[in-house]
Design a protein around this motif. Structure first.
Motif, PDB file in Angstrom:
ATOM      1  N   ASN A  65      -4.362   3.230 -18.378  1.00  0.00           N
ATOM      2  CA  ASN A  65      -3.385   2.393 -17.659  1.00  0.00           C
ATOM      3  C   ASN A  65      -3.960   1.956 -16.307  1.00  0.00           C
ATOM      4  O   ASN A  65      -5.056   2.386 -15.917  1.00  0.00           O
ATOM      5  CB  ASN A  65      -2.025   3.098 -17.487  1.00  0.00           C
ATOM      6  CG  ASN A  65      -2.136   4.394 -16.732  1.00  0.00           C
ATOM      7  OD1 ASN A  65      -2.525   4.416 -15.568  1.00  0.00           O
ATOM      8  ND2 ASN A  65      -1.805   5.489 -17.393  1.00  0.00           N
ATOM      9  N   LEU A  67      -7.016   2.629 -10.858  1.00  0.00           N
ATOM     10  CA  LEU A  67      -7.124   2.713  -9.394  1.00  0.00           C
ATOM     11  C   LEU A  67      -7.670   4.075  -8.977  1.00  0.00           C
ATOM     12  O   LEU A  67      -8.549   4.173  -8.111  1.00  0.00           O
ATOM     13  CB  LEU A  67      -5.747   2.502  -8.753  1.00  0.00           C
ATOM     14  CG  LEU A  67      -5.254   1.062  -8.646  1.00  0.00           C
ATOM     15  CD1 LEU A  67      -3.755   1.037  -8.349  1.00  0.00           C
ATOM     16  CD2 LEU A  67      -6.026   0.308  -7.558  1.00  0.00           C
ATOM     17  N   THR A  93       4.061  -3.208  -2.086  1.00  0.00           N
ATOM     18  CA  THR A  93       3.314  -3.143  -3.345  1.00  0.00           C
ATOM     19  C   THR A  93       4.087  -2.243  -4.292  1.00  0.00           C
ATOM     20  O   THR A  93       5.116  -1.669  -3.940  1.00  0.00           O
ATOM     21  CB  THR A  93       1.885  -2.610  -3.144  1.00  0.00           C
ATOM     22  OG1 THR A  93       1.183  -2.648  -4.405  1.00  0.00           O
ATOM     23  CG2 THR A  93       1.873  -1.174  -2.640  1.00  0.00           C
ATOM     24  N   ALA A 137       2.251   2.548  -7.679  1.00  0.00           N
ATOM     25  CA  ALA A 137       0.998   3.057  -8.259  1.00  0.00           C
ATOM     26  C   ALA A 137      -0.171   2.945  -7.276  1.00  0.00           C
ATOM     27  O   ALA A 137      -1.058   3.799  -7.271  1.00  0.00           O
ATOM     28  CB  ALA A 137       0.667   2.290  -9.541  1.00  0.00           C
ATOM     29  N   THR A 138      -0.164   1.907  -6.450  1.00  0.00           N
ATOM     30  CA  THR A 138      -1.259   1.729  -5.491  1.00  0.00           C
ATOM     31  C   THR A 138      -1.339   2.955  -4.573  1.00  0.00           C
ATOM     32  O   THR A 138      -2.430   3.470  -4.304  1.00  0.00           O
ATOM     33  CB  THR A 138      -1.026   0.460  -4.628  1.00  0.00           C
ATOM     34  OG1 THR A 138      -0.514  -0.591  -5.441  1.00  0.00           O
ATOM     35  CG2 THR A 138      -2.296   0.014  -3.950  1.00  0.00           C
ATOM     36  N   VAL A 177      -3.734  -5.928  -2.561  1.00  0.00           N
ATOM     37  CA  VAL A 177      -3.027  -6.140  -3.834  1.00  0.00           C
ATOM     38  C   VAL A 177      -2.684  -7.627  -3.910  1.00  0.00           C
ATOM     39  O   VAL A 177      -2.068  -8.161  -2.989  1.00  0.00           O
ATOM     40  CB  VAL A 177      -1.724  -5.303  -3.883  1.00  0.00           C
ATOM     41  CG1 VAL A 177      -1.038  -5.468  -5.239  1.00  0.00           C
ATOM     42  CG2 VAL A 177      -2.008  -3.829  -3.597  1.00  0.00           C
ATOM     43  N   ALA A 211      -4.024  -5.749 -10.544  1.00  0.00           N
ATOM     44  CA  ALA A 211      -3.145  -5.473 -11.689  1.00  0.00           C
ATOM     45  C   ALA A 211      -2.235  -6.647 -12.043  1.00  0.00           C
ATOM     46  O   ALA A 211      -1.776  -6.763 -13.174  1.00  0.00           O
ATOM     47  CB  ALA A 211      -2.288  -4.240 -11.404  1.00  0.00           C
ATOM     48  N   GLY A 266      -2.479   0.105 -20.667  1.00  0.00           N
ATOM     49  CA  GLY A 266      -3.933   0.066 -20.553  1.00  0.00           C
ATOM     50  C   GLY A 266      -4.362  -0.379 -19.173  1.00  0.00           C
ATOM     51  O   GLY A 266      -3.544  -0.839 -18.372  1.00  0.00           O
ATOM     52  N   TRP A 321       2.045 -14.108 -11.923  1.00  0.00           N
ATOM     53  CA  TRP A 321       2.476 -13.033 -12.835  1.00  0.00           C
ATOM     54  C   TRP A 321       4.001 -12.985 -12.855  1.00  0.00           C
ATOM     55  O   TRP A 321       4.617 -12.974 -13.924  1.00  0.00           O
ATOM     56  CB  TRP A 321       1.900 -11.685 -12.377  1.00  0.00           C
ATOM     57  CG  TRP A 321       2.505 -10.525 -13.094  1.00  0.00           C
ATOM     58  CD1 TRP A 321       2.519 -10.314 -14.440  1.00  0.00           C
ATOM     59  CD2 TRP A 321       3.224  -9.431 -12.508  1.00  0.00           C
ATOM     60  NE1 TRP A 321       3.197  -9.150 -14.726  1.00  0.00           N
ATOM     61  CE2 TRP A 321       3.629  -8.591 -13.566  1.00  0.00           C
ATOM     62  CE3 TRP A 321       3.548  -9.065 -11.187  1.00  0.00           C
ATOM     63  CZ2 TRP A 321       4.348  -7.415 -13.353  1.00  0.00           C
ATOM     64  CZ3 TRP A 321       4.255  -7.882 -10.978  1.00  0.00           C
ATOM     65  CH2 TRP A 321       4.647  -7.080 -12.054  1.00  0.00           C
TER      66      TRP A 321
HETATM   67  C1  LIG Z   1       1.365  -2.811 -12.837  1.00  0.00           C
HETATM   68  C2  LIG Z   1       0.744  -2.399 -11.559  1.00  0.00           C
HETATM   69  C3  LIG Z   1      -0.054  -1.240 -11.430  1.00  0.00           C
HETATM   70  C4  LIG Z   1      -0.113  -0.141 -12.441  1.00  0.00           C
HETATM   71  O1  LIG Z   1      -0.339  -0.427 -13.696  1.00  0.00           O
HETATM   72  P1  LIG Z   1       0.108   0.528 -14.907  1.00  0.00           P
HETATM   73  O2  LIG Z   1      -0.725   0.007 -16.001  1.00  0.00           O
HETATM   74  O3  LIG Z   1       1.574   0.315 -15.120  1.00  0.00           O
HETATM   75  O4  LIG Z   1      -0.227   1.925 -14.543  1.00  0.00           O
HETATM   76  C5  LIG Z   1      -0.722  -1.028 -10.244  1.00  0.00           C
HETATM   77  N1  LIG Z   1      -0.604  -1.858  -9.210  1.00  0.00           N
HETATM   78  C6  LIG Z   1       0.183  -2.941  -9.266  1.00  0.00           C
HETATM   79  C7  LIG Z   1       0.262  -3.817  -8.072  1.00  0.00           C
HETATM   80  C8  LIG Z   1       0.890  -3.243 -10.424  1.00  0.00           C
HETATM   81  O5  LIG Z   1       1.685  -4.311 -10.473  1.00  0.00           O
END
Ligand SMILES: *Cc1c(COP(=O)(O)O)cnc(C)c1O
Length: 377
Positions: A57, A62, A83, A86-87, A129, A157, A191, A285
């Protein structure tokens, strides 16, 4: 019956099924199958990078990028406060500290003018980002990174195929991370991928991704470092290869959506959209809008509820990193002022944005938004 419009649906109209079927028939469903390197090669090429390392994923992509750069406890990494979580979490996994910089009001990306004030001798990297597909000012970021001797790790992403100064995002940093979650412009369901043009970083990513099995002796159970199992399956890679073959088609569709929204929403008092990076191409997006209650006559919440009744699905914007209890508990400095992020989180939401949207859908959504405004008497 009103037609329901989801925020995003994946389009799987290329050779996805053919490749997945082939992978299943071959019996190679683990990460050892041949679609994994084929997808890595194809997607890295698409990003104008030399190497790709497929993972399970975008979040771990990252983390893997940061781990390959040797970032860890005692280090600081600068990210935008606006953001997706996840970042920030990827930095926490390394033991390093996320440091926040407010967004810029026009592009909604990290405000490059505010970065240097946050750089300390512990700063090891910046993660720009490309928010909602809009490229960051990579020229200014490169200058800051070079001057201060720190790495850039692009979180791309949301921005597959976006350009800055004519070059693909993902090619501006030592290493970049992509997500292929189901709503992303290129998807494998779940992914991610790290892309880089550095052979040394490529080798490190392959090493850490596979539990630090020795690269030259992959079946010897001799592990000199602590690694991760971040492998992508051959089935996901089969979908990814088919998706990448059509990446420019998806990109064109998303850009077309974005341009149409911009056109049809212009002139509605109190509704504003993201301003495109002037030196780049926004791949849209997601198409977000901000609702200014005073001027529009209705609140964001009222508009969201109204659209929901009409079958139109939307999502509220991210809540800022400085406002996340998890990050405060982790030890992040959350005390500063982040007025732009606050405003985006309070006023923003995104409209349906999938590659399969039809022009009529966008027309209907924009008509509804226009009709719901309360005009000043
Ligand atoms: C979607 C996203 C991610 C993480 O992606 P996953 O595949 O869902 O783990 C990380 N950073 C940003 C800015 C995102 O939009």
């Amino acid at each position: 019956m009103k037609k329901a419009i989801p925020v995003c649906e994946p389009l799987l109209e290329g050779r996805e099924l053919e490749y997945v079927t082939d992978a299943v028939k071959s019996g190679w469903i683990s990460s050892a199958g041949s679609y994994v390197p084929a997808f890595e090669k194809k997607f890295a090429e698409y990003c104008d990078a030399k190497y790709g390392v497929a993972v399970c994923n975008g979040t771990v992509a990252l983390h893997l990028a940061l781990a390959a750069l040797g970032i860890g406890k005692g280090d600081e990494v600068i990210i935008p406060s606006f953001t997706m979580i996840a970042t920030a979490f990827a930095i926490c996994y390394t033991g390093a500290l996320p440091v926040f910089v407010d967004a810029e009001a026009r592009t909604w990306n990290i405000d490059v003018r505010r970065i240097e004030a946050k750089i300390t001798k512990r700063t090891k990297a910046i993660i720009p980002v490309h928010i909602f597909g809009n490229p960051c000012d990579m020229g200014a970021l490169r200058d800051i990174a070079q001057k201060n001797d720190i790495h850039i790790v692009e979180d791309a992403a949301e921005a597959h195929g976006a350009l800055f100064d004519g070059s693909k995002v993902g090619s501006f940093s030592s290493i970049a991370a992509f997500s292929f979650f189901a709503n992303k412009n290129v998807t494998t369901g779940e992914g991610g991928m790290v892309v880089t043009s550095s052979e040394a970083l490529y080798e490190k990513c392959r090493y850490f991704k596979n539990l630090c099995f020795p690269l030259d002796k992959p079946r010897v159970y001799d592990h000199a470092d602590i690694g991760f199992n971040y492998r992508m399956s051959n089935l996901h890679a089969a979908i990814g290869l088919a998706q990448t073959e059509r990446a420019d088609y998806y990109k064109a569709k998303r850009i077309k959506n974005g341009e149409l929204y911009k056109k049809l929403l212009s002139g509605i008092d109190g509704i504003s959209v993201q301003k495109d990076q002037e030196r780049g191409s926004n791949v849209h997006w997601m198409n977000g809008i901000l609702v200014s209650r005073e001027a529009y006559g209705r609140s964001r919440e009222e508009l969201v509820a109204f659209l929901k009744e009409e079958g139109i699905d939307t999502r509220l914007f991210f809540i800022g990193m400085h406002a996340q209890v998890s990050l405060k508990r982790y030890g992040c400095d959350c005390d500063g002022d982040y007025p732009v992020t606050e405003e985006l989180s309070k006023k923003g939401f995104y409209l349906p944005s999938g590659s399969g949207l039809e022009e009529d859908d966008i027309g209907r959504i924009c008509d509804l938004i226009r009709s719901f405004a309360v005009r000043a008497a």
